[in-house]
Every structure is written in structure tokens, then in C-alpha cells.
Design a protein around this motif. Sequence first.
Motif, PDB file in Angstrom:
ATOM      1  N   PHE A  91       0.868  -1.174   0.000  1.00 21.53           N
ATOM      2  CA  PHE A  91       0.000   0.000   0.000  1.00 21.53           C
ATOM      3  C   PHE A  91       0.907   1.226   0.000  1.00 21.53           C
ATOM      4  O   PHE A  91       1.639   1.467   0.957  1.00 21.53           O
ATOM      5  N   LEU A 154     -16.534   4.368  -2.794  1.00 21.74           N
ATOM      6  CA  LEU A 154     -15.635   3.276  -2.435  1.00 21.74           C
ATOM      7  C   LEU A 154     -16.272   1.914  -2.674  1.00 21.74           C
ATOM      8  O   LEU A 154     -15.580   0.956  -3.028  1.00 21.74           O
ATOM      9  N   THR A 158     -14.490  -0.853  -4.991  1.00 18.56           N
ATOM     10  CA  THR A 158     -14.208  -2.196  -4.482  1.00 18.56           C
ATOM     11  C   THR A 158     -14.828  -3.264  -5.376  1.00 18.56           C
ATOM     12  O   THR A 158     -14.209  -4.297  -5.657  1.00 18.56           O
ATOM     13  N   VAL A 171      -5.535   4.861  -7.119  1.00 20.78           N
ATOM     14  CA  VAL A 171      -6.652   5.728  -6.739  1.00 20.78           C
ATOM     15  C   VAL A 171      -6.135   7.159  -6.664  1.00 20.78           C
ATOM     16  O   VAL A 171      -5.244   7.471  -5.873  1.00 20.78           O
ATOM     17  N   CYS A 195     -11.567   5.236   4.487  1.00 17.51           N
ATOM     18  CA  CYS A 195     -11.317   4.787   3.112  1.00 17.51           C
ATOM     19  C   CYS A 195      -9.915   4.203   2.973  1.00 17.51           C
ATOM     20  O   CYS A 195      -9.716   3.180   2.305  1.00 17.51           O
ATOM     21  N   LEU A 199      -8.953   0.356   1.878  1.00 18.01           N
ATOM     22  CA  LEU A 199      -8.054   0.049   0.766  1.00 18.01           C
ATOM     23  C   LEU A 199      -6.865  -0.781   1.233  1.00 18.01           C
ATOM     24  O   LEU A 199      -6.345  -1.612   0.480  1.00 18.01           O
ATOM     25  N   VAL A 210      -1.587  -1.412  -4.199  1.00 11.25           N
ATOM     26  CA  VAL A 210      -2.469  -0.247  -4.248  1.00 11.25           C
ATOM     27  C   VAL A 210      -1.631   1.015  -4.098  1.00 11.25           C
ATOM     28  O   VAL A 210      -0.864   1.150  -3.141  1.00 11.25           O
ATOM     29  N   VAL A 212      -2.127   5.180  -3.888  1.00 12.90           N
ATOM     30  CA  VAL A 212      -3.093   6.258  -3.721  1.00 12.90           C
ATOM     31  C   VAL A 212      -2.346   7.587  -3.733  1.00 12.90           C
ATOM     32  O   VAL A 212      -1.204   7.684  -3.272  1.00 12.90           O
TER      33      VAL A 212
END
Length: 456
Positions: A91, A154, A158, A171, A195, A199, A210, A212
Motif C-alpha cells: 500500500f 468506495l 471495491t 486511486v 477509506c 483500501l 495499491v 493512492v
Amino acid sequence: MAKSRSAFFCQECGYESPRWMGRCPGCGAWNTMVEEPVTRPDGPGPLAPDLGGGGEPVAIGDVAADDAERMETGMDELDRVLGGGIVPGSFVLVGGDPGIGKSTLLLQLAACVARRYGTVLYVSGEESARQIRLRADRIGTLEPRLLVLAETNLEAITRHAAQAAPRLLIVDSIQTVFRPDLPSAPGSVSQVRECAAHLLRVAKGQNIAVFVVGHVTKEGSLAGPRVLEHIVDTVLYFEGERHASFRVLRAVKNRFGSTNEIGIFEMRDSGLVPVGNASQLFLAERPLEVAGSVVLPAMEGTRPLLVEVQALVSASTFVTPRRTAEGIDLSRLQLIIAVLEKRVGLLLGNHDAYVKVAGGVRLAEPAIDLALAVALASSFRDQPPDPQTAVVGEVGLAGEVRAVSRIEPRIREAEKMGFTRMVLPKANLRSLSVKTALELIGVETVMEGLEAALRR
């Protein structure tokens, strides 16, 4: 059934309080507490994915110790900062000033991963799919396995991620995404926190990398609650002057690699281009035979980097002389000026001093001290230093020159770039094992360093 209540949240750090306070106890900011509704679900909620694994404790010796297989993006500078590539299930938070190139960087990353590994889902809450297509046409990132989605809900994000099963989910940005079961507005502390937490569960539960995007405040820190930086695996900052062509990608947190690495990119019409030989790029426009210009072999992580330190000292017309620094800390400039006045005898108290690191690079290591002192003295005396000499060393308050770390890569980089001399701490010279054609001049004091660097 969910229980509702309200609380006050600091919009700077996310500190939660049951009542309003003028000053946040968490970060000390004034007038940042805003009341927001809070919903505490009784269970895990409909958005919580199954993480698998059973949740049973395991002896640490029984845990598989295989290195995570990384996805190399093909963008060498980005791979360097990430520690060798993207770790599946990681992440990553990317922050930077508006217009610096975050979306362009991630769109190029998405195209590279789609080309090499499979499906990539790029979700934008700030641009339409048509706008993303126009940028993709401009920078050449049209890939059949790159999916784009303009969405901020969201639940919908998802659902699409579960259907597409991408190798990478991007994102842009976390401040625009919202959970419909929370009554607060998108971008609020509670929305950003919840959020991001969801995630994170998506990344770990489905083994999807992921990325962001996070907005930054006017002070340069990431907007939103501080917990956002805590829960992610990696925090990257994209830095640089908006009107300059160079961009620096810096890792300030990385659970899968070093936090000292930087990646350097050049912004062109075709997108961001990784810069392999950064030293040559930063020294390409260096003026020769000019007072106040000194070359420093700096270290950014494991990478040696030759940068130009420029200084301009002029008589002041103000009661209090001006001190301006760009690329280094202002307190470091003031410290070196004090040492030059006390230990060398340069009367800088009635002179303005302006210092800049050319190319938009920010330097924080103490090895810059001696180069900064030479640049200031050179400008004050109007005496150009030898253009083929590089200078490195830490300066103490007593005027001594202290040893610096990783001197051998600095020497090799200076030799590769065609320099013939280097002024360095004598303590480093005693323990040196590398063979070089450079003339190495060891110094113990600032006075010796000035004499060696300004000698022609």
C-alpha cells in the motif's frame, strides 16, 4: 445497528476530541477542530473483505521467509526508490504539490505494469475518463490492459476491483473517495481514515498493490489524518519546482526498502523521463571561472550525486543583513557564516548572503558544510575556485573539518565526471582504500580547506 455520535477532529493531524478546543493537543495547530458525525458499526461492515489465513498465531520460525516477488516497472528511478520494484499487496501513498506531475507519473507506471504483468485499474476522482485518455495519448501510455474508471464511491471501486482482479490498483486521490455509509463529506478526517483503512484491507486481502495519491497542505505535509501515513507501507514525496523541468521522487517511509533513495525525472512534453546520469545533468550548465560556484559530491541513499552549490555575498543596505537559502536549511547557512567570521576572520556581518543548490535538489547531509564555506568565501573575496576541484566535508563550530560517510563512492563519481582534484577531510584520507587518479587534498580546518580549494 450502527451507533451515531459526533466528535471534533483536527483537520491537520486527525486528533479526535469529544469537545471543541481552540488548539489541537496533537499537533499544536490553532482553530483546526471541526465537528463531524461518527458512525461506529457493530460488526466489520459490508465493505470489510475476507483477509483469509484464519487469523491463528504462528511460530515466527514457521513463517515463510521467501523474499516477496517484486514487479519491476521498467522505470529504473522509480524501482530504485521502491527498493527494487512493486511488492504485491503493498500500500503506497504518493504526495506532492498540485501540478507537480503525480498523475502523470502514476499513469506511466500503470502503463508499464499493464504492459509487463497484466490488468491495471486506474481510478480517478478528479478527472473524467476522457481527460485521462487525452493525457495517455500525449505521453504514449495507451495499453489494452489498462482500465480507467472515473469514480469516487468506495463501494463501486471495491466492486470493480474484485471483478477486474488487477495486479495494480491506483486511486487518484484518496481525498475524493468516500464511503456512503459515513455521513461526513469526502476529504474529511473520518472519510480519509476509513477509506484508507479499507483500501489497506483490499491490498492485503486480495494481494493487490495499491497506490493512492494524497494532497499536501501549504506547509508541504500530507493533508488528512496522520494515521494515513502510519497505515501505508510506503510514503513517497514528489518534489520540485513547478516551473523547472526536474522532479525528485523521495521515499520518507518504506517497509520494503531504504528511505534514503531518490529518483530523478525530467518533465517533457512526452511525460516524465528517468534521468540515469544525474550528475551530468546537474552540472551541464555550470558556469566556469565564476566566484561562488563549488561542486559538491553528495550522497542520496546509495547514489553519489555531483551538485553545484552557489553563493552570492554582497554588501547589505539593510540594518539586518539578509540570509536566503534554497536547497539547504537556513540554519546551516547561518552556522557556516558564524564559523567563517569567528575562525577565518571574514567580516560577513554587514553583507547579504544568498545560497542555492542548482537543479532544485534539497540537501540535508552535513557533508555540504565545507563546500558551502568555500562558496561563501569565494564570493566574498571575488576569487573563483578551481573548476576541476570538488569539495566535501563537515564543519564543526571550532572550525575543524570532520570526516564524512561513504567517501569512496563520492571519489569515484568525481573521477568519472572528469574532475582532477578533491578537497576532503584528512580523517577520510587516512582510512582510504580506493585507488584513484584524483589529487586528494586532506584538510583539518576550514582555513586549510579554503586555501586548498581557492588555490590556482
